[in-house]
Design a protein around this motif. Structure first.
Motif, mmCIF file in Angstrom:
data_model
loop_
_atom_site.group_PDB
_atom_site.id
_atom_site.type_symbol
_atom_site.label_atom_id
_atom_site.label_comp_id
_atom_site.label_asym_id
_atom_site.label_seq_id
_atom_site.Cartn_x
_atom_site.Cartn_y
_atom_site.Cartn_z
ATOM 1 N N SER A 1 0.820 -1.161 -0.230
ATOM 2 C CA SER A 1 -0.082 -0.041 -0.040
ATOM 3 C C SER A 1 0.772 1.083 -0.148
ATOM 4 N N ASP B 1 -5.705 -0.448 -4.871
ATOM 5 C CA ASP B 1 -5.120 -1.047 -3.568
ATOM 6 C C ASP B 1 -6.345 -2.158 -2.789
ATOM 7 N N GLU B 2 -6.053 -3.375 -3.218
ATOM 8 C CA GLU B 2 -7.103 -4.202 -2.531
ATOM 9 C C GLU B 2 -8.432 -4.099 -2.884
HETATM 10 MG MG LIG Z 1 -2.127 -2.366 2.143
#
Ligand SMILES: [Mg+2]
Ligand SMILES: Nc1ncnc2c1ncn2[C@@H]1O[C@H](COP(=O)(O)OP(=O)(O)OP(=O)(O)O)[C@@H](O)[C@H]1O
Lengths: 244, 219
Positions: free
Chosen positions: A43, A163-164
């Motif tokens: 991240s 991000d995810e």
């Molecule tokens: Mg992360």
């Protein structure tokens, strides 16, 4: 020349060095998956590329322009690179359509009529043309995330950082979002995505980056990274994943 | 000795209650405007502005309102400035109200999820645009119930101004008691009038809170 050039990037939080010299070049139209254990700095790397975190050392170039920490440069950078978050982060006080219109109008000064037309096109593109007037809390998680994608696309970025983006979703909603991402990839959008969806990474991505303790530990095409992991860390990581 | 009917007493109190209402309104509106200006500094980027407002808040929240009234009334007198009671009362209450409202509102701004800042930043918005289009619209919604709730404190705060001689409801209560020698009746009525002023405010604060919790957006 690469669209995104990350060179020897270091980032520390207090005493902890989270990124220990990252090198990664992403070509135009390339889809790169970033995998790795929790806390490996995935991240943080994406956030640095978007200027949400300031790097301590090294350089990040996007489309030939150096990332510099002042309002003007940051704004220029963010017009080139959009970001999608795990928690969607839609503006809850605005309808889906207004969410997509807002930044066009206030950042690019697009007239309302054009911004609305663009918003309708982008919502259509993620399969939510009929939800223009719905508020975020009237939408499912998968729909909210698709609105977030439409919102980022409406700024016509050169690349998207994800991000995810499916991690906060119920399992049955994951695929509708991944389908949208897959289409973006097919349309030639440059994507850097942190993901735990190994099957998706394998199918869609051009390259896979395995991060470990703040470094790029292994990198290569998915067949190699998944089919023939060279380091014990990657083997262990893949072994811990449920489905590959 | 003169006799006073209950109506005589009530009429006098109600006449004075007008000044309680006026002073409350002036303090609340004035304090609200000053509070907004202070909020702008408090959440702004300039460090000096933030520190100034922090000091201001600590000063006015850390001392009794009564002392602030005394200082406004007698303190300025020391410099040869003759301050009428209404001016000292209004000034002190405005400053006091602002100190509380700016803290309430700062909390509301900070309660907006940090993801909202990041999402709007990633779309290229600058600080002022983020505030204006994303953060404040959400903060205002959170701020309404506690702000209305605080207005009750302002109404009750005006009672202290009787001590520096401003004739509002409490002061009138004392005056009328001295004439009628019926403290229980008089102060009972005074309390009832305060209640009639404050109860609708605190009730509406509760209702607003419930309403805004249910409908988390405007349609
Ligand atoms: Mg992360
Ligand atoms: N703002 C911050 N302040 C201090 N430490 C931070 C901050 N953000 C991240 N970290 C630390 O940096 C390290 C890397 O975090 P990061 O979020 O990049 O990991 P990640 O690979 O994305 O993990 P996950 O898979 O859990 O999301 C972690 O140890 C984390 O605690």
């Amino acid at each position: 020349m690469s669209l995104i050039a990350i060179t020897e990037v270091k980032k520390r939080f207090g005493d902890v060095e989270v990124l220990k010299g990252i090198n990664l070049d992403v070509e135009r139209g390339e889809v790169v998956a970033i995998i790795g254990k929790s806390g490996s700095g995935k991240s943080t790397l994406l956030r640095c590329v978007n200027g949400l975190e300031m790097i301590d050392d090294g350089s990040i170039m996007v489309a030939g322009a150096q990332l510099i920490n002042d309002d003007l440069h940051l704004k220029a950078l963010r017009l080139k690179v959009g970001m999608i978050f795990q928690q969607f982060n839609l503006f809850p006080h605005l309808s889906a359509g207004r969410n997509v219109m807002l930044s066009q109008m206030v950042v690019k000064k697009t007239p309302a009529r054009e911004a609305e037309a663009m918003a309708r096109r982008m919502l259509e593109r993620v399969g939510l043309g009929h939800k223009f007037d719905a508020y975020p809390d009237q939408l499912s998680g998968g729909q909210q995330q698709r609105v977030a994608i439409a919102r980022a696309l409406s700024m016509q970025p050169m690349a998207l950082l994800c991000d995810e983006i499916t991690s906060a979703l119920d399992p049955e909603l994951v695929n509708e979002v991944l389908a949208v991402v897959k289409e973006l990839a097919a349309d030639g959008m440059t994507l850097m995505m942190v993901t735990h969806e190994m099957r998706f990474a394998r199918e869609v991505c051009d390259r896979v980056v395995f991060m470990h303790q703040g470094r790029v530990h292994e990198i290569g095409p998915p067949e190699e990274v998944f089919g023939n992991p060279r380091t014990p860390e990657l083997r262990q990581f893949l072994g811990a994943q449920l489905v590959v | 000795m003169m006799t006073f009917t209950l109506w005589d007493i009530l009429r006098n109190l109600l006449l004075a209650a007008r000044w309680t209402v006026v002073l409350s309104l002036v303090s609340f509106v004035g304090g609200g405007l000053l509070g907004m200006a202070l909020l702008y500094l408090r959440i702004g980027k300039a460090r000096a502005g933030r520190i100034f407002v922090q000091g201001y808040v600590e000063l006015f929240q850390g001392t009794p309102l009564l002392m602030q009234l005394f200082l406004a009334f007698f303190g300025l007198g020391l410099f040869g400035i003759d301050v009428p009671a209404w001016l000292a009362a209004g000034l002190a209450l405005i400053l006091w109200t602002a100190a509380f409202l700016v803290e309430i509102w700062r909390g509301c701004v900070e309660s907006v999820a940090c993801g909202q800042w990041e999402a709007s930043a990633s779309l290229g918005m600058g600080y002022v645009q983020q505030m204006r289009y994303v953060i404040l619209p959400q903060a205002v919604r959170v701020a309404v119930p506690p702000t209305v709730g605080f207005s009750v404190q302002v109404v009750k705060g005006t009672a202290l101004t009787s001590i520096i001689g401003f004739v509002e409801l409490s002061k009138a209560g004392t005056v009328v008691t001295n004439a009628t020698f019926e403290p229980f009746t008089v102060y009972g009525l005074v309390a009832l009038i305060y209640f009639a002023l404050c109860w609708p405010l605190s009730k509406s604060s509760q209702i607003l809170e419930r309403k805004l919790n249910v409908a988390h957006r405007d349609h």
